[in-house]
Design an enzyme around this catalytic site. Sequence first.
Site, PDB file in Angstrom:
ATOM      1  N   LYS A  77       0.856  -1.186   0.000  1.00  0.00           N
ATOM      2  CA  LYS A  77       0.000   0.000   0.000  1.00  0.00           C
ATOM      3  C   LYS A  77       0.893   1.237   0.000  1.00  0.00           C
ATOM      4  CE  LYS A  77      -3.944   1.911   2.633  1.00  0.00           C
ATOM      5  NZ  LYS A  77      -4.851   1.666   3.773  1.00  0.00           N
ATOM      6  N   SER A 152      -9.779   1.642   2.716  1.00  0.00           N
ATOM      7  CA  SER A 152      -8.943   2.446   1.837  1.00  0.00           C
ATOM      8  C   SER A 152      -7.908   1.656   1.044  1.00  0.00           C
ATOM      9  CB  SER A 152      -8.222   3.507   2.666  1.00  0.00           C
ATOM     10  OG  SER A 152      -7.328   2.888   3.583  1.00  0.00           O
ATOM     11  N   SER A 176      -9.676  -0.826   6.972  1.00  0.00           N
ATOM     12  CA  SER A 176      -9.156  -0.662   5.605  1.00  0.00           C
ATOM     13  C   SER A 176      -8.443  -1.861   5.014  1.00  0.00           C
ATOM     14  CB  SER A 176      -8.229   0.547   5.536  1.00  0.00           C
ATOM     15  OG  SER A 176      -9.001   1.705   5.397  1.00  0.00           O
TER      16      SER A 176
HETATM   17  N1  GLN Z   1     -12.905   3.638   6.101  1.00  0.00           N
HETATM   18  C1  GLN Z   1     -12.376   4.116   7.346  1.00  0.00           C
HETATM   19  C2  GLN Z   1     -12.107   5.596   7.264  1.00  0.00           C
HETATM   20  O1  GLN Z   1     -12.445   6.170   6.306  1.00  0.00           O
HETATM   21  C3  GLN Z   1     -11.175   3.337   7.738  1.00  0.00           C
HETATM   22  C4  GLN Z   1      -9.948   3.734   7.043  1.00  0.00           C
HETATM   23  C5  GLN Z   1      -8.760   2.915   7.403  1.00  0.00           C
HETATM   24  O2  GLN Z   1      -8.850   1.864   8.040  1.00  0.00           O
HETATM   25  N2  GLN Z   1      -7.614   3.415   7.020  1.00  0.00           N
HETATM   26  O3  GLN Z   1     -11.591   6.188   8.146  1.00  0.00           O
END
Ligand code: GLN
Length: 491
Positions: A77, A152, A176
């Site tokens: 990532k 994400s 994420s």
């Molecule tokens: N979808 C969640 C957010 O928008 C989690 C994001 C993540 O785990 N980096 O914060």
Amino acid sequence: MSAAGPAAAIASAVRAGDRSAISAVEESLAAIDAAGELGAFNAVTAEAALARAGAIDRAVEAGEDPGPLAGVPVALKDNICTRGVPTTCSSRILEGWVPPYDATVVDLLGAAGAVIVGKTNMDEFAMGSSTENSAFGPTRNPCDPERVPGGSSGGSAAAVAGGLTPLALASDTGGSIRQPASLCGVVGMKPTYGRVSRYGLVAFASSLDQIGPMASTVGDAALLYSAIAGHDPLDSTSIPEPAGDLTGALAGDVDGLRVGVVSELCGDGIDGDVRARLDAAATALASAGAQVGEVSVPAAVFGLSAYFLIAPAEASSNLARYDGVRYGLRVPAPGAVDMNVATRTAGFGDEVKRRIMLGTFALSAGYYDAYYGKAQKVRTLVVRDFAAAYERFDVLLAPTSPTVAFRFGERTANPLAMYLSDVCTVASNLAGHPAISVPFGSGSDGLPVGVQVLAPALGEHVMFRAAAALERLLTGAQAPEGATEPVEAKP
Ligand code: GLN
């Protein structure tokens, strides 16, 4: 044993001298090239990957063992720092920034013989649940290119689901790793907080962030997790003990295992298809001898509200460093403050700005107690409620995502609708507990559904044991010696 995944197969063939690392890396690079329209990668490091693969092949020829991930292509990532390779967090504000150091996980991958092939697309600074917040355009879901891969870590999930790399690393602050894994039909795991070093992971919300593996099988996920877990003196929140040995976890049966289905995470807002697959998973585990019951984790329903105060609060502080002086983009303006404002205005996307404003507000004098302070109290309640649940159960079961993969644009106009994608995942981050999403068939439209296994802090062994059993129960794979027979649990 759990069926050997593609990563395990490559590593054992390379170590045995039956296959070259170069051929494994070339295959991955060709697949990445052919799947350009998925938008899974921000950068492909083909030259460095081939050079590294060549070195691994020479080591094998010289009779050395390059390690448990010998020659396995891995995608990272793009919020994991790589020396000499741009790390963008899919943000304009980091454009042109090249880290002068490697994240600890990158060093560990190298030590295990893995080959990094590139950096994957993501929601900007890991804020989002669909990868639509990337400054470089979205990633498409390999299961249906008209739909999002989740987020994400959409790029990492798509890389594994599309067969571009057998393994990927991602980060999980509020789901994420697990949510995109669920939407793309792969395995994604968030370790116990402190189990995997955060050194070199670009910070979003430091008390929640964890790096973890994505893979196409539970066994491969465990292999990657084992390579990156352990103490790191460079991360002050790293657990100062070696990571537990997972030997036996993947072959263990679930006879007598106490499995609690979290009632608060199965009710309103969970799609029928998802609920049906969760029920099928619970039934399959019960048929294999597990003691399955319902369990209440009352504070879980407040988890999302607490998360969306704590995570933005920490982000507003962490992202203050992007000031046009130290990293990446600088938009010239007369005077330092004007330059700072112009840089941040041009460099950050809408969702990142929304989080910074939300977090700054939650932390501001006069509102701190009502918002941030209260959210921290809820966090304590989540920890307590989990502790009570684990007095009665070894692992918990919940959906990973309330829905299957959704269409592009479906949730972008309404931030709250997007935030609700995380309702089943954030509690584990608030508590610091490990959790894994395992594909468990598909919904009526053929889209993958993941089931989440949650475990108490440092409970990775029992979590992997339940996850591997679920995988076998779904696929009907041969159970290990002494384990129960697979039961009917087809998608
Ligand atoms: N979808 C969640 C957010 O928008 C989690 C994001 C993540 O785990 N980096 O914060």
